[in-house]
Design an enzyme around this catalytic site. Structure first.
Site, PDB file in Angstrom:
ATOM      1  N   GLY A 326       0.815  -1.203   0.000  1.00  0.00           N
ATOM      2  CA  GLY A 326       0.000   0.000   0.000  1.00  0.00           C
ATOM      3  C   GLY A 326       0.853   1.258   0.000  1.00  0.00           C
ATOM      4  O   GLY A 326       1.951   1.298  -0.564  1.00  0.00           O
ATOM      5  N   SER A 327       0.381   2.279   0.687  1.00  0.00           N
ATOM      6  CA  SER A 327       1.051   3.576   0.654  1.00  0.00           C
ATOM      7  C   SER A 327       2.389   3.609   1.377  1.00  0.00           C
ATOM      8  O   SER A 327       3.128   4.586   1.267  1.00  0.00           O
ATOM      9  CB  SER A 327       0.128   4.649   1.238  1.00  0.00           C
ATOM     10  OG  SER A 327      -0.995   4.841   0.403  1.00  0.00           O
ATOM     11  N   THR A 328       2.726   2.552   2.145  1.00  0.00           N
ATOM     12  CA  THR A 328       4.064   2.512   2.737  1.00  0.00           C
ATOM     13  C   THR A 328       5.135   2.389   1.660  1.00  0.00           C
ATOM     14  O   THR A 328       6.313   2.614   1.923  1.00  0.00           O
ATOM     15  CB  THR A 328       4.207   1.337   3.723  1.00  0.00           C
ATOM     16  OG1 THR A 328       4.053   0.095   3.019  1.00  0.00           O
ATOM     17  CG2 THR A 328       3.159   1.411   4.823  1.00  0.00           C
ATOM     18  N   PHE A 329       4.718   2.052   0.448  1.00  0.00           N
ATOM     19  CA  PHE A 329       5.637   1.904  -0.682  1.00  0.00           C
ATOM     20  C   PHE A 329       5.917   3.240  -1.365  1.00  0.00           C
ATOM     21  O   PHE A 329       6.798   3.331  -2.217  1.00  0.00           O
ATOM     22  CB  PHE A 329       5.035   0.923  -1.687  1.00  0.00           C
ATOM     23  CG  PHE A 329       5.976   0.448  -2.759  1.00  0.00           C
ATOM     24  CD1 PHE A 329       6.937  -0.519  -2.510  1.00  0.00           C
ATOM     25  CD2 PHE A 329       5.897   0.956  -4.060  1.00  0.00           C
ATOM     26  CE1 PHE A 329       7.794  -0.972  -3.510  1.00  0.00           C
ATOM     27  CE2 PHE A 329       6.733   0.508  -5.063  1.00  0.00           C
ATOM     28  CZ  PHE A 329       7.696  -0.456  -4.789  1.00  0.00           C
TER      29      PHE A 329
END
Length: 640
Positions: A326-329
């Site tokens: 998800g947005s941790t990427f």
């Protein structure tokens, strides 16, 4: 009628001749017999003495004491407990069925265990001792010893069995041991004799299996005298085996216990890492299980409860679990674009709430859009459209290369079972794996950690640590083996510009500490412990609906990565809660609590680190957790 003298003389001569022949034959036979007796009694005396000695003396192997496993501070994680057991030697037992029946009248042996023991006895060589009952108390062993004359071939023994004093806390890291199976032996080209001892335990999964050669040790021997009935009369000599080497981990048992307790009943995982050394301080996978049940022989009912649980308690989610990050990427995509020079930190990109690509719209999580936003704002508010634009500019190959540089899509070398590699996709990957060409839309999905991108909690913790330091630090789980310190490894500097990294860290700081940041509610108010972090929510279905409207297994995963303190990073944390919903609401509060415990050496987090409005809630939460604090920890170097 009188015989003529001539006939009498002839008869006498015949008798004399026959007597001489018979005497010669007897003398020859006696000579041969004497020679044979001399050969057997003199020439072969040593050989026959050895045969007689072997009939009277038996030599048996002594299993070695298995090496112990400690945490970084010396707390015992895996030890050896005294175990009273009964063994049977078939060739000495006579009628084995009768002997077993008499034995069962004295000690508790279930029908199932009795049947298993009988199969093992008949399968093994007749001279091999087979364990038919273990985990007995002293009263049972005494009963067997008193009735020894009626139990030929039966011997009570005192041995060691594996014990895990911290139970479920370390189940996924350490694993467990079990008896050697035929399958285990089939994997070994030249198995040691000690492995043939029925009931001998070896590592099955986890560290116990991966470090088996270090932990096993070398067998000893004992010579015992037995009588004609096979009864052991006395022990003539004993040579103790060499105990296995002790292993010390980098894990802190207090932090591990707090992390495990904080994850609770969720299907979740968390990894805590020292960003300076790569030491893994905690690796918790929830729910967990009690490894002691496997050592003693888990029941069918207990095993079914584990395998049928949809939260998968037997899986080590920290290294085996692969999830869309998800947005941790988004830090990966941002770094790839900054390093490629296709965007600057101050450049703004307009977010109307979606990006059009051909006939398709790629939506931002914020339907109304973020408006004009730069790098700092895109991380702080987690704007998807910003990263769609970067992906279209920089391309998937650069994004994938940056992901691997930060530790995603790489199998990290740890002595654990089934460590996953993850996926940092490329165009070639899609052609080989799916037989299709890469599309621009695939790059847009990958830019926000969806699509083909998959990462484990371990990889996300490594990513956070590398972002915090700019160093290619590698995770380390084993601190020392048999007193020999294991090296701290690093790939050296990542080669990223310090200004570029600082811009990413600034955005992660805004996520936590600036109003409007997606994890502002999970901030730490203590100035010397402030977090830099990033929330993530990854979809497990293509149709976007509210999590509350779908079954648990169809809800989004909640993720969070962070490091702290912001100005001098020491600790990195990753958290995933399977089907937990939003990362900001679910994963971020868990990661904050774990981070505060890590910064305080595994202690309960201090309440004054939380916003004042949350302190009462946190106090109630901590009082409800099952916190384990064993005493008497002894460092391996101080063991007797």
């Amino acid at each position: 009628m009188r015989r003529p003298p001539r006939d009498t003389e002839e008869s006498a001569r015949r008798i004399t001749r026959r007597s001489l022949l018979a005497g010669a034959g007897m003398l020859g036979f006696m000579a041969v017999l004497g020679g044979r007796m001399r050969h057997m009694q003199v020439d072969q005396a040593d050989a026959f003495r050895l045969l007689a000695e072997e009939n009277r003396i038996n030599i048996r192997l002594l299993p070695p004491a298995r090496g112990l496993i400690f945490d970084r501070g010396g707390a015992l994680i895996a030890g050896n407990a005294q175990n009273y057991r009964v063994v049977v030697v078939r060739e000495d037992a006579g009628e084995i069925e009768e002997t077993m029946a008499r034995l069962r009248a004295l000690v508790p042996i279930s029908d199932e265990n009795s049947e298993r023991a009988m199969k093992e006895i008949m399968r093994r060589s007749p001279f091999v001792p087979v364990t038919v009952a273990d985990q007995l108390d002293w009263a049972d062993v005494s009963e067997v010893a008193v009735n020894a004359p009626a139990l030929p071939g039966v011997t009570p023994e005192v041995g060691l069995t594996r014990h895990y004093p911290l139970g479920s806390d370390f189940a996924h890291i350490v694993g467990y041991v079990g008896p050697v199976s035929d399958y285990d032996l089939s994997k070994i080209e030249d198995p040691e004799p000690v492995l043939q001892i029925p009931g001998f335990q070896i590592g099955k999964v986890g560290l116990e299996a991966k470090l088996e050669d270090d932990l096993r040790g070398e067998a000893g021997t004992k010579r015992i005298e037995v009588n004609a009935g096979g009864r052991v009369m006395r022990e003539l000599s004993r040579q103790e085996g060499i105990a296995g080497g002790d292993v010390q981990l980098t894990i802190d048992h207090r932090l591990q216990n707090f992390t495990q307790a904080r994850l609770g009943a969720e299907s979740a995982a968390s990894v805590v890492m020292d960003v300076r050394t790569g030491d893994l301080l905690a690796m918790a996978s929830a729910p967990s299980f009690d490894p002691n049940k496997f050592v003693r022989g888990i029941s069918v009912a207990d095993y079914a409860m584990l395998t049928e649980n949809d939260h998968r308690p037997l899986a080590n989610k920290t290294v085996q679990g692969l999830y869309p990050p998800g947005s941790t990427f988004k830090m990966v995509t941002a770094l790839a674009a900054l390093e490629a020079g296709v965007v600057t930190a101050g450049e703004t990109i307009y977010c109307p709430g979606y990006k059009e690509l051909g006939q398709r719209r790629f939506h931002c999580w914020k339907r109304g859009g973020h408006g004009w936003t730069d790098l700092h704002g895109s991380l702080k508010g987690s704007c998807d459209v910003y990263y769609y634009e970067l992906a279209e500019r920089v391309g998937i190959e650069n994004i994938s290369a940056m992901a691997r540089k930060l530790g995603i899509g790489i199998r990290h070398d740890l002595p654990m079972s089934a460590v996953a590699e993850g996926i940092a996709p490329t165009k070639q990957y899609k052609r080989e794996r799916h037989g299709q060409e890469w599309l621009v839309g695939d790059s847009l999905n990958a830019s926000i950690g969806q699509g083909y991108v998959l990462a484990s909690p371990l990889q996300l913790a490594v990513m956070a640590a590398r972002l915090a330091t700019g160093e290619g630090i590698k995770p380390r789980l084993v601190k020392s083996v048999n007193g020999v310190e294991q090296p701290v490894e690093t790939e050296g500097p990542l080669g990223l510009g310090p200004t570029t990294l600082q811009q990413i860290r600034s955005g992660m700081y805004g996520v936590m500490n600036e109003r409007g940041g997606t994890a502002y509610r999970s901030r730490i108010v203590a100035d010397d412990m402030q977090l830099c972090g990033k929330t993530g929510t990854s979809q497990v279905r293509s149709v976007v609906v509210r999590n509350a409207d779908v079954p648990w297994e169809e809800r989004d995963h909640a993720l969070f990565v962070c490091f702290a303190p912001a100005d001098n990073p020491r600790i990195a944390v990753s958290v995933i809660v399977e089907h937990g919903g939003g990362g900001s609401a679910v994963a971020a509060p868990v990661a904050r609590d774990i981070m505060l415990s890590a910064l305080h050496d595994g202690a309960i987090p201090p309440l004054d680190a939380y916003p004042s409005s949350q302190r009462r809630q946190q106090e109630d939460l901590f009082s409800s957790l099952l916190i384990r604090r064993p005493d008497g920890a002894t460092p391996p170097s101080e063991k007797a």
